[in-house]
Write a protein that holds these residues in place. Structure first.
Motif, PDB file in Angstrom:
ATOM      1  N   LEU A 131      16.533  43.666  -1.335  1.00  0.00           N
ATOM      2  CA  LEU A 131      16.825  44.482  -0.154  1.00  0.00           C
ATOM      3  C   LEU A 131      18.273  44.993  -0.184  1.00  0.00           C
ATOM      4  N   ALA A 132      19.185  44.168  -0.646  1.00  0.00           N
ATOM      5  CA  ALA A 132      20.593  44.570  -0.709  1.00  0.00           C
ATOM      6  C   ALA A 132      20.801  45.658  -1.752  1.00  0.00           C
ATOM      7  N   ALA A 133      19.978  45.667  -2.787  1.00  0.00           N
ATOM      8  CA  ALA A 133      20.143  46.650  -3.859  1.00  0.00           C
ATOM      9  C   ALA A 133      19.625  48.036  -3.477  1.00  0.00           C
ATOM     10  N   GLU A 149      18.964  28.836   0.264  1.00  0.00           N
ATOM     11  CA  GLU A 149      17.618  29.364   0.463  1.00  0.00           C
ATOM     12  C   GLU A 149      16.781  29.208  -0.802  1.00  0.00           C
ATOM     13  N   SER A 150      15.494  29.372  -0.653  1.00  0.00           N
ATOM     14  CA  SER A 150      14.581  29.277  -1.800  1.00  0.00           C
ATOM     15  C   SER A 150      14.835  30.435  -2.764  1.00  0.00           C
ATOM     16  N   PRO A 151      14.481  30.250  -4.033  1.00  0.00           N
ATOM     17  CA  PRO A 151      14.644  31.351  -4.993  1.00  0.00           C
ATOM     18  C   PRO A 151      13.900  32.615  -4.560  1.00  0.00           C
ATOM     19  N   GLN A 152      12.736  32.440  -3.964  1.00  0.00           N
ATOM     20  CA  GLN A 152      11.966  33.604  -3.492  1.00  0.00           C
ATOM     21  C   GLN A 152      12.741  34.359  -2.415  1.00  0.00           C
ATOM     22  N   ALA A 153      13.321  33.639  -1.471  1.00  0.00           N
ATOM     23  CA  ALA A 153      14.097  34.274  -0.407  1.00  0.00           C
ATOM     24  C   ALA A 153      15.344  34.948  -0.979  1.00  0.00           C
ATOM     25  N   GLN A 154      15.964  34.308  -1.967  1.00  0.00           N
ATOM     26  CA  GLN A 154      17.138  34.893  -2.614  1.00  0.00           C
ATOM     27  C   GLN A 154      16.777  36.217  -3.300  1.00  0.00           C
ATOM     28  N   LEU A 155      15.657  36.213  -4.013  1.00  0.00           N
ATOM     29  CA  LEU A 155      15.217  37.430  -4.686  1.00  0.00           C
ATOM     30  C   LEU A 155      14.912  38.546  -3.682  1.00  0.00           C
ATOM     31  N   GLU A 156      14.263  38.177  -2.590  1.00  0.00           N
ATOM     32  CA  GLU A 156      13.942  39.158  -1.561  1.00  0.00           C
ATOM     33  C   GLU A 156      15.218  39.764  -0.979  1.00  0.00           C
ATOM     34  N   LEU A 213      13.353  35.971   6.329  1.00  0.00           N
ATOM     35  CA  LEU A 213      14.791  35.784   6.177  1.00  0.00           C
ATOM     36  C   LEU A 213      15.428  35.467   7.533  1.00  0.00           C
ATOM     37  N   LYS A 214      16.497  34.716   7.484  1.00  0.00           N
ATOM     38  CA  LYS A 214      17.199  34.341   8.722  1.00  0.00           C
ATOM     39  C   LYS A 214      17.885  35.553   9.334  1.00  0.00           C
ATOM     40  N   ASP A 215      18.166  35.449  10.630  1.00  0.00           N
ATOM     41  CA  ASP A 215      18.776  36.564  11.354  1.00  0.00           C
ATOM     42  C   ASP A 215      20.131  36.954  10.786  1.00  0.00           C
ATOM     43  N   ASN A 216      20.952  35.952  10.424  1.00  0.00           N
ATOM     44  CA  ASN A 216      22.279  36.291   9.896  1.00  0.00           C
ATOM     45  C   ASN A 216      22.160  37.037   8.568  1.00  0.00           C
ATOM     46  N   VAL A 217      21.169  36.689   7.771  1.00  0.00           N
ATOM     47  CA  VAL A 217      20.950  37.379   6.501  1.00  0.00           C
ATOM     48  C   VAL A 217      20.484  38.808   6.771  1.00  0.00           C
ATOM     49  N   LYS A 218      19.596  38.973   7.735  1.00  0.00           N
ATOM     50  CA  LYS A 218      19.124  40.313   8.088  1.00  0.00           C
ATOM     51  C   LYS A 218      20.275  41.186   8.571  1.00  0.00           C
ATOM     52  N   GLN A 219      21.176  40.602   9.363  1.00  0.00           N
ATOM     53  CA  GLN A 219      22.334  41.349   9.847  1.00  0.00           C
ATOM     54  C   GLN A 219      23.234  41.766   8.687  1.00  0.00           C
ATOM     55  N   LEU A 220      23.444  40.842   7.755  1.00  0.00           N
ATOM     56  CA  LEU A 220      24.271  41.173   6.600  1.00  0.00           C
ATOM     57  C   LEU A 220      23.633  42.274   5.757  1.00  0.00           C
ATOM     58  N   LEU A 221      22.330  42.229   5.595  1.00  0.00           N
ATOM     59  CA  LEU A 221      21.637  43.271   4.840  1.00  0.00           C
ATOM     60  C   LEU A 221      21.763  44.629   5.532  1.00  0.00           C
ATOM     61  N   LYS A 222      21.657  44.643   6.855  1.00  0.00           N
ATOM     62  CA  LYS A 222      21.833  45.886   7.600  1.00  0.00           C
ATOM     63  C   LYS A 222      23.257  46.410   7.422  1.00  0.00           C
ATOM     64  N   SER A 278      28.912  41.354   0.741  1.00  0.00           N
ATOM     65  CA  SER A 278      28.100  40.850  -0.376  1.00  0.00           C
ATOM     66  C   SER A 278      28.399  39.379  -0.648  1.00  0.00           C
ATOM     67  N   VAL A 279      29.667  39.001  -0.557  1.00  0.00           N
ATOM     68  CA  VAL A 279      30.043  37.598  -0.736  1.00  0.00           C
ATOM     69  C   VAL A 279      29.439  36.749   0.378  1.00  0.00           C
ATOM     70  N   GLN A 280      29.522  37.241   1.603  1.00  0.00           N
ATOM     71  CA  GLN A 280      28.934  36.514   2.734  1.00  0.00           C
ATOM     72  C   GLN A 280      27.428  36.352   2.559  1.00  0.00           C
ATOM     73  N   LEU A 281      26.775  37.387   2.055  1.00  0.00           N
ATOM     74  CA  LEU A 281      25.341  37.312   1.809  1.00  0.00           C
ATOM     75  C   LEU A 281      25.040  36.241   0.764  1.00  0.00           C
ATOM     76  N   GLY A 282      25.822  36.209  -0.285  1.00  0.00           N
ATOM     77  CA  GLY A 282      25.637  35.192  -1.319  1.00  0.00           C
ATOM     78  C   GLY A 282      25.783  33.784  -0.763  1.00  0.00           C
ATOM     79  N   LYS A 283      26.790  33.584   0.075  1.00  0.00           N
ATOM     80  CA  LYS A 283      27.004  32.270   0.689  1.00  0.00           C
ATOM     81  C   LYS A 283      25.852  31.911   1.626  1.00  0.00           C
ATOM     82  N   ALA A 284      25.394  32.903   2.392  1.00  0.00           N
ATOM     83  CA  ALA A 284      24.306  32.655   3.342  1.00  0.00           C
ATOM     84  C   ALA A 284      23.006  32.317   2.616  1.00  0.00           C
ATOM     85  N   MET A 285      22.837  32.823   1.419  1.00  0.00           N
ATOM     86  CA  MET A 285      21.588  32.623   0.681  1.00  0.00           C
ATOM     87  C   MET A 285      21.643  31.419  -0.264  1.00  0.00           C
ATOM     88  N   LYS A 286      22.787  30.769  -0.347  1.00  0.00           N
ATOM     89  CA  LYS A 286      22.985  29.685  -1.311  1.00  0.00           C
ATOM     90  C   LYS A 286      21.943  28.579  -1.198  1.00  0.00           C
TER      91      LYS A 286
END
Length: 86
Positions: A83-85, A72-79, A1-10, A62-70
């Motif tokens: 993690l967010a859940a 991305e591959s389905p596998q990355a989105q699921l991952e 996952l990209k760094d910005n996505v990892k930051q959002l998950l944290k 959560s909205v920012q995460l959705g936009k950041a993952m738009k």
């Protein structure tokens, strides 16, 4: 996952922890018979305001995460969603 996505998950994990802590604090205040009703009401009002702010921040993250993952591959989105859940 990209760094910005990892930051959002944290950020999402930290906000969820803060929300749980705030809810526990609210339950503690509700059970505290040592406080006067006025003190309890004032404290509850402050806690509820803080909780609402945290929940708003969680929604925005959560909205920012959705936009950041738009794009991305389905596998990355699921991952990321898994993690967010947590």
């Amino acid at each position: 996952l990209k760094d910005n996505v990892k930051q959002l998950l944290k950020m999402i994990r930290e906000l969820k922890k803060q929300i749980a802590d705030k809810r526990a604090e609210i339950a503690s205040v509700m059970a505290d018979s040592a406080m006067s009703p006025d003190q309890r009401q004032a404290r509850m009002s402050n806690l509820q305001s803080s909780l609402a702010s945290l929940q708003g921040s969680l929604s925005m993250a959560s909205v920012q995460l959705g936009k950041a993952m738009k794009d991305e591959s389905p596998q990355a989105q699921l991952e990321a969603m898994a993690l967010a859940a947590k």
